[in-house]
Motif scaffolding. Structure first.
Motif, PDB file in Angstrom:
ATOM      1  N   TRP A  62     120.134  93.604  51.632  1.00  0.00           N
ATOM      2  CA  TRP A  62     118.842  94.211  51.878  1.00  0.00           C
ATOM      3  C   TRP A  62     117.895  93.945  50.719  1.00  0.00           C
ATOM      4  O   TRP A  62     118.297  93.885  49.563  1.00  0.00           O
ATOM      5  N   LEU A  63     116.619  93.821  51.051  1.00  0.00           N
ATOM      6  CA  LEU A  63     115.572  93.703  50.041  1.00  0.00           C
ATOM      7  C   LEU A  63     114.506  94.749  50.319  1.00  0.00           C
ATOM      8  O   LEU A  63     114.237  95.104  51.471  1.00  0.00           O
ATOM      9  N   TYR A  64     113.879  95.214  49.244  1.00  0.00           N
ATOM     10  CA  TYR A  64     112.778  96.160  49.354  1.00  0.00           C
ATOM     11  C   TYR A  64     111.494  95.465  48.913  1.00  0.00           C
ATOM     12  O   TYR A  64     111.461  94.788  47.888  1.00  0.00           O
ATOM     13  N   VAL A  65     110.431  95.605  49.707  1.00  0.00           N
ATOM     14  CA  VAL A  65     109.113  95.099  49.334  1.00  0.00           C
ATOM     15  C   VAL A  65     108.099  96.224  49.489  1.00  0.00           C
ATOM     16  O   VAL A  65     108.257  97.122  50.320  1.00  0.00           O
ATOM     17  N   ASN A  66     107.076  96.182  48.679  1.00  0.00           N
ATOM     18  CA  ASN A  66     105.999  97.166  48.789  1.00  0.00           C
ATOM     19  C   ASN A  66     105.145  96.851  50.012  1.00  0.00           C
ATOM     20  O   ASN A  66     104.731  95.706  50.203  1.00  0.00           O
ATOM     21  N   PRO A  67     104.865  97.823  50.878  1.00  0.00           N
ATOM     22  CA  PRO A  67     104.047  97.558  52.077  1.00  0.00           C
ATOM     23  C   PRO A  67     102.670  97.009  51.767  1.00  0.00           C
ATOM     24  O   PRO A  67     102.043  96.394  52.636  1.00  0.00           O
ATOM     25  N   VAL A  71     103.359  89.938  51.091  1.00  0.00           N
ATOM     26  CA  VAL A  71     104.429  89.549  52.000  1.00  0.00           C
ATOM     27  C   VAL A  71     104.306  90.266  53.335  1.00  0.00           C
ATOM     28  O   VAL A  71     104.640  89.708  54.389  1.00  0.00           O
ATOM     29  N   THR A  72     103.792  91.493  53.330  1.00  0.00           N
ATOM     30  CA  THR A  72     103.650  92.237  54.582  1.00  0.00           C
ATOM     31  C   THR A  72     102.603  91.595  55.478  1.00  0.00           C
ATOM     32  O   THR A  72     102.813  91.399  56.685  1.00  0.00           O
ATOM     33  N   ALA A  73     101.447  91.263  54.887  1.00  0.00           N
ATOM     34  CA  ALA A  73     100.385  90.629  55.670  1.00  0.00           C
ATOM     35  C   ALA A  73     100.811  89.270  56.190  1.00  0.00           C
ATOM     36  O   ALA A  73     100.512  88.891  57.328  1.00  0.00           O
ATOM     37  N   TYR A  74     101.549  88.519  55.374  1.00  0.00           N
ATOM     38  CA  TYR A  74     101.989  87.191  55.794  1.00  0.00           C
ATOM     39  C   TYR A  74     103.048  87.280  56.894  1.00  0.00           C
ATOM     40  O   TYR A  74     102.969  86.580  57.911  1.00  0.00           O
ATOM     41  N   LEU A 218     121.271  74.916  48.392  1.00  0.00           N
ATOM     42  CA  LEU A 218     122.481  75.221  49.141  1.00  0.00           C
ATOM     43  C   LEU A 218     123.402  76.197  48.411  1.00  0.00           C
ATOM     44  O   LEU A 218     124.308  76.762  49.027  1.00  0.00           O
ATOM     45  N   LEU A 219     123.158  76.405  47.110  1.00  0.00           N
ATOM     46  CA  LEU A 219     124.060  77.220  46.309  1.00  0.00           C
ATOM     47  C   LEU A 219     123.658  78.687  46.229  1.00  0.00           C
ATOM     48  O   LEU A 219     124.459  79.513  45.794  1.00  0.00           O
ATOM     49  N   VAL A 220     122.419  79.019  46.606  1.00  0.00           N
ATOM     50  CA  VAL A 220     121.958  80.400  46.489  1.00  0.00           C
ATOM     51  C   VAL A 220     121.646  80.960  47.870  1.00  0.00           C
ATOM     52  O   VAL A 220     121.339  80.223  48.807  1.00  0.00           O
ATOM     53  N   ARG A 221     121.743  82.286  47.992  1.00  0.00           N
ATOM     54  CA  ARG A 221     121.447  82.946  49.259  1.00  0.00           C
ATOM     55  C   ARG A 221     119.966  82.823  49.585  1.00  0.00           C
ATOM     56  O   ARG A 221     119.105  83.002  48.731  1.00  0.00           O
ATOM     57  N   GLN A 222     119.660  82.513  50.849  1.00  0.00           N
ATOM     58  CA  GLN A 222     118.285  82.306  51.279  1.00  0.00           C
ATOM     59  C   GLN A 222     117.809  83.357  52.283  1.00  0.00           C
ATOM     60  O   GLN A 222     116.604  83.518  52.459  1.00  0.00           O
ATOM     61  N   SER A 223     118.728  84.046  52.971  1.00  0.00           N
ATOM     62  CA  SER A 223     118.323  85.009  54.003  1.00  0.00           C
ATOM     63  C   SER A 223     118.602  86.431  53.536  1.00  0.00           C
ATOM     64  O   SER A 223     119.698  86.714  53.026  1.00  0.00           O
ATOM     65  N   TYR A 224     117.619  87.302  53.707  1.00  0.00           N
ATOM     66  CA  TYR A 224     117.723  88.711  53.318  1.00  0.00           C
ATOM     67  C   TYR A 224     117.032  89.580  54.357  1.00  0.00           C
ATOM     68  O   TYR A 224     116.012  89.168  54.945  1.00  0.00           O
ATOM     69  N   GLN A 225     117.568  90.785  54.554  1.00  0.00           N
ATOM     70  CA  GLN A 225     116.889  91.764  55.389  1.00  0.00           C
ATOM     71  C   GLN A 225     115.780  92.425  54.583  1.00  0.00           C
ATOM     72  O   GLN A 225     116.014  92.893  53.470  1.00  0.00           O
ATOM     73  N   VAL A 226     114.576  92.432  55.142  1.00  0.00           N
ATOM     74  CA  VAL A 226     113.457  93.163  54.543  1.00  0.00           C
ATOM     75  C   VAL A 226     113.335  94.468  55.313  1.00  0.00           C
ATOM     76  O   VAL A 226     112.884  94.498  56.460  1.00  0.00           O
ATOM     77  N   THR A 227     113.736  95.549  54.694  1.00  0.00           N
ATOM     78  CA  THR A 227     113.935  96.803  55.412  1.00  0.00           C
ATOM     79  C   THR A 227     112.651  97.385  55.968  1.00  0.00           C
ATOM     80  O   THR A 227     112.620  97.907  57.084  1.00  0.00           O
ATOM     81  N   GLN A 228     111.568  97.309  55.197  1.00  0.00           N
ATOM     82  CA  GLN A 228     110.304  97.898  55.670  1.00  0.00           C
ATOM     83  C   GLN A 228     109.743  97.161  56.880  1.00  0.00           C
ATOM     84  O   GLN A 228     109.045  97.744  57.700  1.00  0.00           O
ATOM     85  N   LEU A 229     110.041  95.856  56.988  1.00  0.00           N
ATOM     86  CA  LEU A 229     109.481  95.054  58.068  1.00  0.00           C
ATOM     87  C   LEU A 229     110.433  94.905  59.243  1.00  0.00           C
ATOM     88  O   LEU A 229     110.037  94.419  60.299  1.00  0.00           O
ATOM     89  N   GLY A 230     111.685  95.281  59.065  1.00  0.00           N
ATOM     90  CA  GLY A 230     112.649  95.201  60.154  1.00  0.00           C
ATOM     91  C   GLY A 230     113.005  93.791  60.559  1.00  0.00           C
ATOM     92  O   GLY A 230     113.288  93.533  61.729  1.00  0.00           O
ATOM     93  N   VAL A 231     112.979  92.839  59.609  1.00  0.00           N
ATOM     94  CA  VAL A 231     113.294  91.451  59.911  1.00  0.00           C
ATOM     95  C   VAL A 231     114.246  90.909  58.851  1.00  0.00           C
ATOM     96  O   VAL A 231     114.399  91.474  57.771  1.00  0.00           O
ATOM     97  N   THR A 232     114.876  89.801  59.185  1.00  0.00           N
ATOM     98  CA  THR A 232     115.678  89.047  58.228  1.00  0.00           C
ATOM     99  C   THR A 232     114.947  87.749  57.935  1.00  0.00           C
ATOM    100  O   THR A 232     114.796  86.900  58.819  1.00  0.00           O
ATOM    101  N   THR A 233     114.450  87.616  56.720  1.00  0.00           N
ATOM    102  CA  THR A 233     113.670  86.436  56.364  1.00  0.00           C
ATOM    103  C   THR A 233     114.581  85.314  55.896  1.00  0.00           C
ATOM    104  O   THR A 233     115.695  85.542  55.426  1.00  0.00           O
TER     105      THR A 233
END
Length: 374
Positions: A62-67, A71-74, A218-233
């Motif tokens: 999970w990741l947390y972003v400020n609303p 990133v929210t607008a995009y 390829l060596l680092v994680r690229q997908s995370y859940q953004v909890t406030q937006l309800g998506v996995t980026t």
């Protein structure tokens, strides 16, 4: 055609600017190393009681972003959910069949004398085709509200193929420009070169650099859940404070320098030198000069905005912690995809002027005998 591309970039960036109207972005000073994506923070223990329900069946962290952050607008705006994927679809509809045709067309041309040129254009067509094919899952991702459903492995692979092939195309174009420079400006050296093995070796080096370039992605994680937006980026939001992602900044700065800045400088020097030497000759080379200039202008218009915004994004991240330029950078990357669908038509256009180039090479390489007056 070259005039349409800047207009498209202007319209796309206008949409991005309108999206950010009324959304005041809070500036955060970051003390860590910052990759070229939106900023996110991993959940700590003190956030446990704030966690929303998980996005089943995803098991991504999970990741947390400020609303209030960009990133929210995009992520929720029309730019990333409609405009960008529509642009990708247009590039795929034009580019995939045209590059596939060019691959077949150039295989027939392998029997011609200029095999080295055909090898370079085959390499360019293959790179463009892989880039366009990698857009299919990204189109679904954007139309699905920037929600990635294909898993972490697919996310890493698509991100690596996308950015790797962008720079692979730029390097191949630089090699083609350098070959044209040697043929026109240094014809004696050009005639002594073993052109076919050199062209094949150059393509192998380009693909080796491509392989080395995609390894860090390829060596680092690229997908995370953004909890406030309800998506996995996928690739768009990364935990910038984590040590696992901090090496990406040096890697990506090297990638933009070696993958675009160096090829761009090579193309500038080669084009100017070729045009100058053709202009100094006594024959009319205007058709060849116009075609070469068109190819160069389209290359600059398609690739330069993404490189400039990439570097500017880093500067703003380091100086103020502001990541709002990432949305503009994603718009500029669309132009790189359009260059991939224009390359087959430019290849056909250049092939029509190949006879003029060969004629110029023969005139420069063969010493002219003085005329004897009788």
């Amino acid at each position: 055609m070259a005039d349409l591309v800047p207009g498209l970039l202007f319209c796309l960036m206008a949409v991005q600017t309108i999206q950010h109207d009324g959304n005041r972005t809070r500036t955060n000073i970051s003390t860590g190393v910052i990759p070229k994506t939106f900023k996110g923070r991993t959940y700590k223990c003190n956030h446990t009681n704030q966690l929303p329900d998980p996005l089943h069946p995803s098991t991504n962290p999970w990741l947390y972003v400020n609303p209030e952050d960009p990133v929210t607008a995009y992520t929720t705006g029309i730019l990333s959910t409609r405009v960008i994927p529509s642009s990708y679809i247009l590039a795929m509809l034009v580019g995939i069949p045209s590059n596939a045709y060019i691959l077949g067309f150039l295989q027939v041309k392998l029997r011609a004398k200029s095999i080295s040129t055909v090898i370079l254009y085959l390499n360019l067509a293959l790179s463009d085709l892989l880039l366009l094919l990698s857009l299919a899952l990204r189109v679904h991702y954007h139309f699905n509200g920037n929600n990635w459903i294909f898993g972490e492995t697919a996310c890493r692979l698509i991100a690596a193929l996308f950015y790797g092939n962008v720079y692979c195309s730029a390097q191949t174009i630089a090699c083609i420009s350098l070959k044209r420079y040697l043929a026109v400006v240094r014809p004696f050296l050009y005639r002594r070169l073993t052109k076919t093995p050199l062209a094949a070796g150059t393509c192998l080096v380009v693909w080796f650099l491509f392989g080395a370039a995609i390894v860090p992605e390829l060596l680092v994680r690229q997908s995370y859940q953004v909890t406030q937006l309800g998506v996995t980026t996928c690739h768009d939001v990364l935990p910038l404070e984590e040590k696992s992602h901090s090496p990406l900044v040096l890697y990506r700065l090297m990638l933009v320098c070696l993958g675009f800045i160096v090829p761009f400088l090579v193309c500038i020097y080669a084009h100017v030198a070729v045009v100058y030497h053709l202009g100094q000759s006594g024959c009319d080379w205007r058709p060849f000069i116009r075609v070469s200039t068109l190819v160069f202008v389209i290359f600059v218009v398609c690739f330069l905005p993404s490189a400039i915004l990439h570097i500017a994004h880093y500067i703003r991240l380091f100086s103020t912690g502001d990541d709002r330029l990432y949305g503009y950078y994603r718009v500029a990357v669309c132009l790189c995809c359009f260059h991939s669908c224009l390359d087959p038509f430019l290849c056909l256009l250049v092939s029509r002027t190949a006879a003029s180039e060969l004629q110029f090479i023969s005139l420069r390489a063969i010493p002219q005998r003085p005329t004897v007056m009788t």
